[in-house]
Design a protein around this motif. Structure first.
Motif, mmCIF file in Angstrom:
data_model
loop_
_atom_site.group_PDB
_atom_site.id
_atom_site.type_symbol
_atom_site.label_atom_id
_atom_site.label_comp_id
_atom_site.label_asym_id
_atom_site.label_seq_id
_atom_site.Cartn_x
_atom_site.Cartn_y
_atom_site.Cartn_z
ATOM 1 N N VAL A 137 0.841 -1.197 0.000
ATOM 2 C CA VAL A 137 0.000 0.000 0.000
ATOM 3 C C VAL A 137 0.876 1.247 0.000
ATOM 4 C CG1 VAL A 137 -1.681 1.344 1.323
ATOM 5 C CG2 VAL A 137 -1.931 -1.142 1.133
ATOM 6 N N VAL A 138 0.478 2.214 -0.830
ATOM 7 C CA VAL A 138 1.133 3.522 -0.888
ATOM 8 C C VAL A 138 0.160 4.543 -0.309
ATOM 9 C CG1 VAL A 138 2.157 5.273 -2.384
ATOM 10 C CG2 VAL A 138 2.351 2.831 -2.991
ATOM 11 N N THR A 139 0.544 5.230 0.756
ATOM 12 C CA THR A 139 -0.389 6.176 1.366
ATOM 13 C C THR A 139 0.360 7.225 2.180
ATOM 14 O OG1 THR A 139 -2.467 6.342 2.626
ATOM 15 C CG2 THR A 139 -0.804 4.806 3.454
ATOM 16 N N LEU A 140 -0.411 8.081 2.869
ATOM 17 C CA LEU A 140 0.145 9.248 3.560
ATOM 18 C C LEU A 140 -0.363 9.315 4.993
ATOM 19 C CD1 LEU A 140 -0.589 11.662 0.622
ATOM 20 C CD2 LEU A 140 1.689 10.915 1.298
ATOM 21 N N GLY A 141 0.507 9.763 5.884
ATOM 22 C CA GLY A 141 0.144 9.921 7.286
ATOM 23 C C GLY A 141 1.290 9.485 8.173
ATOM 24 N N ARG A 142 1.064 9.507 9.479
ATOM 25 C CA ARG A 142 2.107 9.144 10.441
ATOM 26 C C ARG A 142 1.841 7.814 11.132
ATOM 27 N NH1 ARG A 142 5.615 13.273 11.735
ATOM 28 N NH2 ARG A 142 5.083 15.327 10.870
ATOM 29 N N TRP A 143 0.582 7.451 11.289
ATOM 30 C CA TRP A 143 0.261 6.220 12.017
ATOM 31 C C TRP A 143 0.635 5.017 11.166
ATOM 32 C CZ3 TRP A 143 -3.369 2.105 11.635
ATOM 33 C CH2 TRP A 143 -3.509 1.349 12.813
ATOM 34 N N ASP A 144 1.436 4.113 11.727
ATOM 35 C CA ASP A 144 1.926 2.980 10.946
ATOM 36 C C ASP A 144 1.432 1.634 11.471
ATOM 37 O OD1 ASP A 144 3.382 2.799 13.272
ATOM 38 O OD2 ASP A 144 5.345 2.657 12.287
ATOM 39 N N GLY A 145 0.228 1.631 12.008
ATOM 40 C CA GLY A 145 -0.332 0.377 12.504
ATOM 41 C C GLY A 145 -0.525 -0.667 11.423
ATOM 42 N N PHE A 146 -0.878 -0.223 10.209
ATOM 43 C CA PHE A 146 -1.052 -1.150 9.090
ATOM 44 C C PHE A 146 0.067 -0.996 8.061
ATOM 45 C CE2 PHE A 146 -5.714 -0.673 10.246
ATOM 46 C CZ PHE A 146 -5.781 -1.905 10.885
ATOM 47 N N VAL A 147 0.243 0.219 7.574
ATOM 48 C CA VAL A 147 1.255 0.454 6.547
ATOM 49 C C VAL A 147 2.535 0.921 7.219
ATOM 50 C CG1 VAL A 147 1.812 1.645 4.407
ATOM 51 C CG2 VAL A 147 -0.573 1.116 4.938
ATOM 52 N N ARG A 148 3.593 0.149 7.034
ATOM 53 C CA ARG A 148 4.900 0.490 7.585
ATOM 54 C C ARG A 148 5.860 0.712 6.426
ATOM 55 N NH1 ARG A 148 5.772 -3.141 13.103
ATOM 56 N NH2 ARG A 148 4.137 -2.063 14.285
ATOM 57 N N HIS A 149 6.464 1.882 6.425
ATOM 58 C CA HIS A 149 7.307 2.272 5.291
ATOM 59 C C HIS A 149 8.453 1.294 5.087
ATOM 60 C CE1 HIS A 149 8.919 4.940 2.286
ATOM 61 N NE2 HIS A 149 10.113 4.867 2.862
ATOM 62 N N GLY A 150 8.576 0.796 3.854
ATOM 63 C CA GLY A 150 9.633 -0.132 3.519
ATOM 64 C C GLY A 150 9.386 -1.552 3.966
ATOM 65 N N GLU A 151 8.254 -1.768 4.661
ATOM 66 C CA GLU A 151 7.955 -3.100 5.192
ATOM 67 C C GLU A 151 6.677 -3.667 4.570
ATOM 68 O OE1 GLU A 151 6.802 -5.092 9.501
ATOM 69 O OE2 GLU A 151 8.126 -3.346 9.455
ATOM 70 N N THR A 152 5.573 -2.931 4.691
ATOM 71 C CA THR A 152 4.316 -3.384 4.093
ATOM 72 C C THR A 152 3.855 -2.450 2.976
ATOM 73 O OG1 THR A 152 2.920 -2.187 5.675
ATOM 74 C CG2 THR A 152 3.626 -4.394 6.304
ATOM 75 N N GLY A 153 4.650 -1.435 2.682
ATOM 76 C CA GLY A 153 4.302 -0.493 1.623
ATOM 77 C C GLY A 153 5.124 0.771 1.718
ATOM 78 N N ILE A 168 7.644 4.864 -5.493
ATOM 79 C CA ILE A 168 6.789 3.964 -6.267
ATOM 80 C C ILE A 168 7.592 3.334 -7.410
ATOM 81 C CG2 ILE A 168 4.792 3.840 -7.810
ATOM 82 C CD1 ILE A 168 3.527 6.095 -6.114
ATOM 83 N N ALA A 169 8.446 4.137 -8.040
ATOM 84 C CA ALA A 169 9.269 3.637 -9.149
ATOM 85 C C ALA A 169 10.168 2.493 -8.706
ATOM 86 C CB ALA A 169 10.090 4.767 -9.745
ATOM 87 N N THR A 170 10.654 2.542 -7.463
ATOM 88 C CA THR A 170 11.512 1.451 -6.984
ATOM 89 C C THR A 170 10.736 0.137 -6.916
ATOM 90 O OG1 THR A 170 11.057 1.889 -4.633
ATOM 91 C CG2 THR A 170 12.911 3.050 -5.629
ATOM 92 N N LEU A 171 9.443 0.210 -6.568
ATOM 93 C CA LEU A 171 8.629 -1.004 -6.540
ATOM 94 C C LEU A 171 8.306 -1.480 -7.951
ATOM 95 C CD1 LEU A 171 6.061 -0.430 -3.635
ATOM 96 C CD2 LEU A 171 8.315 -1.505 -3.570
#
Length: 219
Positions: A137-153, A168-171
């Protein structure tokens, strides 16, 4: 969401996918949902020569007439987000599906989900279902309960089109990494949202409440 049934992919044969990295967006247009930002990202891809990304957009894309700037001009001419993408020269980076009865089929056909929210809310049914289907998932915000940068999106604090487009280009260029992120997200949703586990948690809570003396009787 962790118990979602197997879903048949939506046939995208009529679209010119050409093996491109398909990013789903499941939402009707609204300014707060930030769907115009998809066009900003497409413009960045165009500038950098990144041609292997395709946004698959499901929902009503009619634009409110009160929007500002160039997109507002398109809106007041009766245009849609697709018309705005065309006006910005990036129409070929989009497939607009309109209203879709089974959006989960769009997810099943895509490589990732994007939620370009202006409300900094990196959660919701679309995100949970995407992760449950092993889609990063690609998204915006600070809370990382679901989306964790570099881990789940990809999770950015704020919208920066060049920076987000670069991530996104790296993915898009490393599909194995994208799949690994999706699998990590699926495992996280299995842990956090599995119905049997959450039902057990609720049963344990009620048992603890029922086992305590009734405070009202001792008041």
């Amino acid at each position: 969401a962790a118990g979602l049934p197997e879903t048949e992919p939506l046939s995208l044969e009529k679209f010119d996918c050409e093996g491109r990295y398909k990013i789903a967006c499941l939402s009707n247009f609204s300014w707060n949902r930030g769907l115009d930002r998809l066009v900003d990202l497409a413009v960045e891809f165009e500038k950098s020569g990144q041609r292997n990304v395709l946004f698959i957009v499901a929902g009503n894309m009619q634009l409110p007439r009160s929007l500002p700037g160039k997109i507002g001009q398109v809106a007041r001419a009766g245009g849609s987000l697709g018309d705005y993408a065309a006006a910005c020269g990036v129409a070929d980076m989009f497939s607009f599906l309109g209203h879709v009865e089974e959006p989960e089929r769009v997810l099943a056909s895509s490589d990732a989900l994007i939620k370009p929210t202006r409300e900094a809310n990196p959660w919701g049914r679309d995100i949970i279902e995407a992760l449950a289907m092993a889609k990063p998932v690609v998204t915006l915000g600070r809370w990382d309960g679901f989306v964790r940068h570099g881990e789940t999106g990809i999770l950015h604090d704020a919208f920066d089109a060049p920076a987000l487009a670069n991530d996104i280009a790296t993915l898009a260029d490393d599909r194995e990494r994208s799949r690994a992120m999706g699998e990590c997200g699926q495992a996280r949703i299995e842990k956090l949202c599995k119905p049997q586990h959450r039902a057990a948690d609720l049963a344990e809570l009620w048992q603890s409440v029922m086992s305590k003396p009734n405070a009202a009787q001792h008041g």
